[in-house]
Design a protein around this motif. Sequence first.
Motif, PDB file in Angstrom:
ATOM      1  N   ARG A  12       0.841  -1.194   0.000  1.00  0.00           N
ATOM      2  CA  ARG A  12       0.000   0.000   0.000  1.00  0.00           C
ATOM      3  C   ARG A  12       0.875   1.242   0.000  1.00  0.00           C
ATOM      4  NH1 ARG A  12      -5.365   0.647   3.564  1.00  0.00           N
ATOM      5  NH2 ARG A  12      -5.961  -0.808   1.911  1.00  0.00           N
ATOM      6  N   LEU A  13       0.540   2.176  -0.888  1.00  0.00           N
ATOM      7  CA  LEU A  13       1.258   3.437  -0.997  1.00  0.00           C
ATOM      8  C   LEU A  13       0.366   4.580  -0.559  1.00  0.00           C
ATOM      9  CD1 LEU A  13       2.829   3.061  -4.563  1.00  0.00           C
ATOM     10  CD2 LEU A  13       3.871   2.442  -2.364  1.00  0.00           C
ATOM     11  N   ARG A  14       0.952   5.542   0.135  1.00  0.00           N
ATOM     12  CA  ARG A  14       0.248   6.781   0.462  1.00  0.00           C
ATOM     13  C   ARG A  14       0.830   7.892  -0.406  1.00  0.00           C
ATOM     14  NH1 ARG A  14       0.365  11.505   3.569  1.00  0.00           N
ATOM     15  NH2 ARG A  14      -1.620  11.980   4.599  1.00  0.00           N
ATOM     16  N   ILE A  15      -0.018   8.483  -1.233  1.00  0.00           N
ATOM     17  CA  ILE A  15       0.426   9.553  -2.125  1.00  0.00           C
ATOM     18  C   ILE A  15      -0.278  10.838  -1.702  1.00  0.00           C
ATOM     19  CG2 ILE A  15       0.580  10.360  -4.501  1.00  0.00           C
ATOM     20  CD1 ILE A  15       0.490   7.455  -5.401  1.00  0.00           C
ATOM     21  N   ALA A  16       0.486  11.752  -1.131  1.00  0.00           N
ATOM     22  CA  ALA A  16      -0.066  13.024  -0.659  1.00  0.00           C
ATOM     23  C   ALA A  16      -0.362  13.934  -1.845  1.00  0.00           C
ATOM     24  CB  ALA A  16       0.914  13.698   0.292  1.00  0.00           C
ATOM     25  N   ALA A  17      -1.422  14.725  -1.709  1.00  0.00           N
ATOM     26  CA  ALA A  17      -1.778  15.658  -2.775  1.00  0.00           C
ATOM     27  C   ALA A  17      -0.636  16.621  -3.071  1.00  0.00           C
ATOM     28  CB  ALA A  17      -3.042  16.424  -2.389  1.00  0.00           C
ATOM     29  N   SER A  18       0.119  16.989  -2.042  1.00  0.00           N
ATOM     30  CA  SER A  18       1.224  17.935  -2.215  1.00  0.00           C
ATOM     31  C   SER A  18       2.403  17.336  -2.971  1.00  0.00           C
ATOM     32  CB  SER A  18       1.700  18.440  -0.849  1.00  0.00           C
ATOM     33  OG  SER A  18       2.073  17.352  -0.021  1.00  0.00           O
ATOM     34  N   ASP A  19       2.393  16.000  -3.174  1.00  0.00           N
ATOM     35  CA  ASP A  19       3.476  15.344  -3.895  1.00  0.00           C
ATOM     36  C   ASP A  19       3.119  15.025  -5.339  1.00  0.00           C
ATOM     37  OD1 ASP A  19       5.328  15.322  -1.801  1.00  0.00           O
ATOM     38  OD2 ASP A  19       4.456  13.502  -0.932  1.00  0.00           O
ATOM     39  N   VAL A  20       2.015  15.585  -5.819  1.00  0.00           N
ATOM     40  CA  VAL A  20       1.583  15.354  -7.199  1.00  0.00           C
ATOM     41  C   VAL A  20       1.492  16.688  -7.918  1.00  0.00           C
ATOM     42  CG1 VAL A  20      -0.220  14.405  -8.692  1.00  0.00           C
ATOM     43  CG2 VAL A  20       0.279  13.316  -6.485  1.00  0.00           C
ATOM     44  N   SER A  21       2.148  16.781  -9.061  1.00  0.00           N
ATOM     45  CA  SER A  21       2.066  17.981  -9.899  1.00  0.00           C
ATOM     46  C   SER A  21       1.408  17.631 -11.226  1.00  0.00           C
ATOM     47  CB  SER A  21       3.455  18.587 -10.123  1.00  0.00           C
ATOM     48  OG  SER A  21       4.315  17.642 -10.723  1.00  0.00           O
ATOM     49  N   ILE A  22       1.122  18.644 -12.016  1.00  0.00           N
ATOM     50  CA  ILE A  22       0.336  18.484 -13.235  1.00  0.00           C
ATOM     51  C   ILE A  22       1.101  19.023 -14.439  1.00  0.00           C
ATOM     52  CG2 ILE A  22      -1.792  19.173 -14.430  1.00  0.00           C
ATOM     53  CD1 ILE A  22      -2.252  17.179 -12.181  1.00  0.00           C
TER      54      ILE A  22
END
Length: 374
Positions: free
Chosen positions: A276-286
């Motif tokens: 299971r991975l936790r991907i924070a919103a702050s670690d995703v760019s567009i």
Amino acid sequence: MREARTGYIEVAFNGSLENIPLDAQFSLPAKGVTAIFGPPGCGKTTLARCIAGVQRLPIGFCAVDGEIWQDETTFRPPHRRPVAYVFRPPIPLAHWSVRRTLLYRASQSTPTLIDFDGVVELLALAPLLERSPSHLSAAERQRLALGSALLGQPRLLLLDDPLIVLDRSAKREILPFLERMRETLPLPMIYISDDIADIERLADHLVMMKDGVVTSAGPLNVVQSDPVLARRGEAAVCLDTLVGGYDGRYGLIMLRLNRARLAIPGVPLRPGAQLRLRIAASDVSIACAPPRTSSILNVFPARIKGSLPFGEAEVTLVLALETGRSGVPLLARITRRSFDALRLSNGADVFAEVARAVPFAAADRYLQCLPRSA
């Protein structure tokens, strides 16, 4: 008259108990862990007590795996419901050893789910068997309570904030055992907590409550992208992936998520293990086009499903990764300036760049020694 469905936990309660209103309805798979989350006083424990039959609302429906526990004409009292209700660590009988406590519980039921030896192995109780329960730590008492509950051969395990009185160290001791139970036993569990970090680690499904009302229910990552959670400062989505291999040259775990492939730094894990991975919103760019060169390894085509203001300067995007027939949810937090500069809007096709994905520590037990060239 409502019918119960095999393979589901179905709940519908409406009314008031001791001036506490309750309007709770959900239907979720009777497997894995269903977490009920909400602020203190929102009705989580009241709902748990109604499911267990400890409290009764005249207007209610409760069925587990096709078996009706309450409807218009039926109400099973607690002792006739195959449910184990566990909360804070109890104080067991001081004059009984751990062994005697467990054997007494085992003698009361035919082992259809797990037997005495299985419980001792599952919860690592062998070193404690000859000790007095009154001399156990809080975490050890909780393991004993879980073992006693399992030896009752329940069809549903109801965990009402079982970690609330434990300190951080004790929590770290108990959580792996809860995960082991989830992965080993064909036993649905309902886990009640107001600690989202524990829920992110344990839950497969999530029920959100506020002021006695169930506001959302569904798979964990889907509910995590609900505006209530997506607007949080630490908004994140948890994704369950499968280990596909290991790049020994660069120290990367190769993971599969539907048709997508991910690579994260780490040590070798057993191929086929779930991680299971936790991907924070702050670690995703567009990005609006696939990057030609970038230090970010994990880039996926995605579609914007919604946008939520976050403070004065930022926006949280609700995304669906295009990794199969149904888009996997993901969150991205970007500046409002970037949102406008890229001319983003709901329905737009973009590329999600995942700079960081954090695996949960539970994967430690899947470690195996692989050659570095694997």
